[in-house]
Design a protein around this motif. Sequence first.
Motif, PDB file in Angstrom:
ATOM      1  N   UNK A 206      20.267  95.455  71.437  1.00 56.40           N
ATOM      2  CA  UNK A 206      19.869  95.907  72.748  1.00 56.40           C
ATOM      3  C   UNK A 206      21.086  96.384  73.539  1.00 56.40           C
TER       4      UNK A 206
ATOM      5  N   UNK B  20      27.113 103.195  71.042  1.00 53.63           N
ATOM      6  CA  UNK B  20      26.440 104.078  71.992  1.00 53.63           C
ATOM      7  C   UNK B  20      26.734 103.526  73.382  1.00 53.63           C
TER       8      UNK B  20
ATOM      9  N   UNK C 185      26.347 103.937  77.502  1.00 50.08           N
ATOM     10  CA  UNK C 185      25.447 104.581  78.457  1.00 50.08           C
ATOM     11  C   UNK C 185      25.704 104.031  79.856  1.00 50.08           C
TER      12      UNK C 185
ATOM     13  N   UNK D 278      19.617 106.326  84.500  1.00 50.41           N
ATOM     14  CA  UNK D 278      20.510 106.300  83.363  1.00 50.41           C
ATOM     15  C   UNK D 278      20.967 107.683  82.947  1.00 50.41           C
ATOM     16  N   UNK D 279      22.199 107.731  82.462  1.00 49.41           N
ATOM     17  CA  UNK D 279      22.695 108.934  81.829  1.00 49.41           C
ATOM     18  C   UNK D 279      22.115 109.060  80.427  1.00 49.41           C
ATOM     19  N   UNK D 280      22.485 110.131  79.760  1.00 53.78           N
ATOM     20  CA  UNK D 280      21.936 110.421  78.434  1.00 53.78           C
ATOM     21  C   UNK D 280      22.612 109.610  77.335  1.00 53.78           C
ATOM     22  N   UNK D 281      23.721 108.984  77.654  1.00 53.99           N
ATOM     23  CA  UNK D 281      24.436 108.204  76.662  1.00 53.99           C
ATOM     24  C   UNK D 281      25.472 109.013  75.910  1.00 53.99           C
TER      25      UNK D 281
ATOM     26  N   UNK E  77      27.508 108.864  72.153  1.00 47.34           N
ATOM     27  CA  UNK E  77      27.680 108.264  70.833  1.00 47.34           C
ATOM     28  C   UNK E  77      29.146 108.407  70.453  1.00 47.34           C
TER      29      UNK E  77
ATOM     30  N   UNK F 256      13.072 104.606  74.273  1.00 51.48           N
ATOM     31  CA  UNK F 256      14.291 105.155  73.672  1.00 51.48           C
ATOM     32  C   UNK F 256      13.937 105.745  72.320  1.00 51.48           C
TER      33      UNK F 256
ATOM     34  N   UNK G 163      18.692 107.510  68.504  1.00 50.78           N
ATOM     35  CA  UNK G 163      19.927 108.203  68.826  1.00 50.78           C
ATOM     36  C   UNK G 163      19.964 108.832  70.203  1.00 50.78           C
ATOM     37  N   UNK G 164      19.000 108.509  71.020  1.00 47.78           N
ATOM     38  CA  UNK G 164      18.912 109.139  72.351  1.00 47.78           C
ATOM     39  C   UNK G 164      19.102 108.121  73.464  1.00 47.78           C
ATOM     40  N   UNK G 165      19.111 108.636  74.684  1.00 41.73           N
ATOM     41  CA  UNK G 165      19.227 107.772  75.844  1.00 41.73           C
ATOM     42  C   UNK G 165      17.895 107.155  76.223  1.00 41.73           C
ATOM     43  N   UNK G 166      17.814 106.703  77.451  1.00 43.14           N
ATOM     44  CA  UNK G 166      16.634 105.990  77.926  1.00 43.14           C
ATOM     45  C   UNK G 166      15.773 106.883  78.814  1.00 43.14           C
TER      46      UNK G 166
ATOM     47  N   UNK H  32      11.811  99.426  75.533  1.00 38.74           N
ATOM     48  CA  UNK H  32      12.709  98.386  76.043  1.00 38.74           C
ATOM     49  C   UNK H  32      12.213  97.869  77.378  1.00 38.74           C
TER      50      UNK H  32
END
Lengths: 116, 113
Positions: free
Chosen positions: A43, A91, A93, A107-110, A112, B38, B41-44, B89
């Motif tokens: 998580x 990852x 974020x 939230x941002x897109x994150x 990697x 989610x 491989x992506x954001x939230x 989540x």
Amino acid sequence: GAVVSQHPSWVICKSGTSVKIECRSLDFQATTMFWYRQFPKQSLMLMATSNEGSKATYEQGVEKDKFLINHASLTLSTLTVTSAHPEDSSFYICSARGRRSNTEAFFGQGTRLTVV
Amino acid sequence: KQEVTQIPAALSVPEGENLVLNCSFTDSAIYNLQWFRQDPGKGLTSLLLIQSSQREQTSGRLNASLDKSSGRSTLYIAASQPGDSATYLCAVGVTNSGYALNFGKGTSLLVTP
């Protein structure tokens, strides 16, 4: 909802180098920004909380000298992973919150990060 | 420390079924609860936000309930579609943690055609 832009979306770097990740709130003033990381099949775990103009508060086990957080303005926070190692691959974020205490966090897109 | 648990960890259902995802938390001193989606491989993507004073929120085929006293929330998805396949989540905002979110590990949902 409000927009948080995170850049880059992915990055590959060599061991020992530093990487900077930017998190911007595009249409609101982010008084508080949060940085999370997520390892595979795990998580999201909070790394640190930063309030504009103040030093970041780091969670237990997160090295503040390794993960440098700057929140110099109400629209920008940066996370710099210094002397990156393969175990830092994850990852990352960010999320941003406005002035009201019960405001939804956006939230941002994150990003990697892969350290080779 | 707030612990957030999501059950089941994984779920596979045929298209069209209604389903329920569960979330429980140990500290009832929350200020809100959010459900996110989610993709790999992506954001939230925020789905629903329930303030601590609210009991439920609805958006389209999604309905989330909150029972703060028992430390539980459920996400109900009606008439599931293959496009609903993702990890869901649950996250709670705790007052004494600077309003950061504590996340569960998620429920991985697969909706088969």
